[in-house]
Design a protein around this motif. Structure first.
Motif, short mmCIF file in Angstrom:
data_model
loop_
_atom_site.label_atom_id
_atom_site.label_comp_id
_atom_site.label_asym_id
_atom_site.label_seq_id
_atom_site.Cartn_x
_atom_site.Cartn_y
_atom_site.Cartn_z
N VAL A 197 -7.82 -12.26 -9.39
CA VAL A 197 -8.87 -11.31 -9.00
C VAL A 197 -8.76 -10.94 -7.52
N ILE A 198 -8.58 -11.94 -6.65
CA ILE A 198 -8.52 -11.68 -5.21
C ILE A 198 -7.28 -10.87 -4.84
N GLU A 199 -6.13 -11.22 -5.43
CA GLU A 199 -4.90 -10.50 -5.11
C GLU A 199 -4.97 -9.04 -5.54
N ILE A 200 -5.47 -8.79 -6.74
CA ILE A 200 -5.58 -7.40 -7.21
C ILE A 200 -6.57 -6.62 -6.35
N ALA A 201 -7.72 -7.23 -6.04
CA ALA A 201 -8.74 -6.55 -5.24
C ALA A 201 -8.20 -6.25 -3.84
N SER A 202 -7.52 -7.22 -3.23
CA SER A 202 -6.99 -7.03 -1.87
C SER A 202 -5.94 -5.92 -1.85
N LYS A 203 -5.13 -5.84 -2.89
CA LYS A 203 -4.09 -4.81 -2.95
C LYS A 203 -4.67 -3.42 -3.13
N ILE A 204 -5.57 -3.28 -4.09
CA ILE A 204 -6.13 -1.96 -4.40
C ILE A 204 -7.06 -1.47 -3.30
N LEU A 205 -7.79 -2.39 -2.67
CA LEU A 205 -8.82 -2.02 -1.69
C LEU A 205 -8.33 -2.11 -0.25
N SER A 206 -7.06 -2.35 -0.03
CA SER A 206 -6.54 -2.58 1.32
C SER A 206 -6.81 -1.40 2.26
N GLU A 207 -6.66 -0.19 1.76
CA GLU A 207 -6.87 1.00 2.60
C GLU A 207 -8.33 1.12 3.01
N TYR A 208 -9.25 0.93 2.06
CA TYR A 208 -10.67 1.02 2.38
C TYR A 208 -11.10 -0.08 3.33
N THR A 209 -10.56 -1.29 3.12
CA THR A 209 -10.91 -2.41 3.98
C THR A 209 -10.47 -2.17 5.42
N ALA A 210 -9.23 -1.69 5.58
CA ALA A 210 -8.70 -1.44 6.92
C ALA A 210 -9.48 -0.34 7.64
N ASN A 211 -9.77 0.75 6.93
CA ASN A 211 -10.49 1.87 7.55
C ASN A 211 -11.94 1.52 7.86
#
Length: 306
Positions: A197-211
């Protein structure tokens, strides 16, 4: 004007009214000409929209000033005239005055602007126009699920900015937190499930998290608010039926539904690849053992005397 004066020489009141109407028409025509000029000369849509709204507000101010000064005949009586005027129309035009005041408040304080997604007076939608009286919104929700357009255009009085809370999805921080639950069956490899769950979420949401990190820091610096976690987080709860995973994450306010769909699809796909090492739970009834049943039948004979 001289011809009109000669025509109304015996009717001074009529002459004053005609003169005032012509002045008002002149101001309106001048405003429209300036708006058309700006529409042609200004190429940027945001600057063009704001400049036209500014000209509209200036026009209202000029008309009010012109009306008061014309009928009082003396600028020194301006304050008195404003007081009398306000007392005369405060009740009959209360909603209109509040709407105009609301438009000024929206423009000056920047409560919201065209392009923002807001919720006001129980109505949620994207702001597509703000004029001197109304805010126009493209409605979302109602009979359609999630944050999708319903197709209805809503006009809402600007006076509502003084009457209740305004929820702005995009001002200062154009991201929102969202979450959903994932039921994991008891007996599954919990550590493997957590990592999936964490790996998939971190990968898909990486752009939103960084911005969102830099913009959230600006919000923290601007307002009295504590810092918050913008990286995806996972909370686990044990209940009677399954192990509940609660995934919380940050996402663009216009892409909440799409991102939730992608997350669910990817998590389900990877879980199926674990060969039942991790299983998703569902609301089912499992019979562990059927108790033994002993049934004794007795034949009762009834004798009848004929």
């Amino acid at each position: 004007m001289e011809q009109i004066k000669q025509w109304t020489i015996d009717k001074p009141t009529l002459y004053s009214v005609v003169k005032y109407v012509l002045l008002v028409v002149f101001v309106f025509v001048l405003i429209q000409l300036v708006r058309r000029l700006l529409r042609k000369q200004v190429t940027d849509s945001t600057a063009r929209y704001k400049s036209q709204k500014a000209i509209e507000i200036v026009g209202y101010v000029v008309l009010i000033f012109l009306t008061v000064s014309y009928f009082t005949g003396n600028i020194r009586d301006f304050t008195l005239a404003i007081g009398l005027f306000s007392a005369g129309v405060a009740i009959t035009l209360q909603e209109l005055i509040l709407s105009i005041a609301g438009s000024l408040y929206i423009f000056v304080v920047k409560v919201y602007k065209p392009g923002d997604r807001i919720e006001i007076n129980g109505i949620k939608g994207d702001v597509i126009d703000v004029d001197s009286i109304y805010t126009t919104m493209m409605e979302i929700g109602q009979w359609v699920s999630s944050d999708n357009y319903s197709g209805r255009i809503v006009k809402l009085s600007n006076s509502f900015v003084f009457k209740g809370p305004i929820y702005n999805y995009s001002s200062d921080f154009p991201f929102i937190w969202d979450e959903f639950n994932i039921p994991i069956k008891y007996g599954s490899n919990i550590e493997l499930a957590k990592s999936i769950v964490i790996e998939i979420a971190s990968k898909i949401l990486s752009e939103y998290t960084a911005n969102s990190k830099s913009q959230w820091q600006e919000v923290v610096n601007k307002y009295y608010i504590e810092d918050a976690q913008v990286d995806p987080t996972l909370a686990i709860t044990l209940n009677d039926n399954w192990i509940q995973f609660n995934l919380r994450y940050i996402v663009d306010y216009k892409k909440r539904r799409l991102v939730k769909h992608i997350l669910n699809e990817e998590i389900h796909k990877v879980v199926l690849e674990t060969n039942r090492e991790v299983e998703l739970a569902s609301t089912t009834l499992e019979l562990i053992k059927i108790p033994e049943l002993s049934v004794e039948l007795k034949n009762n004979q009834t004798h009848a005397n004929l």
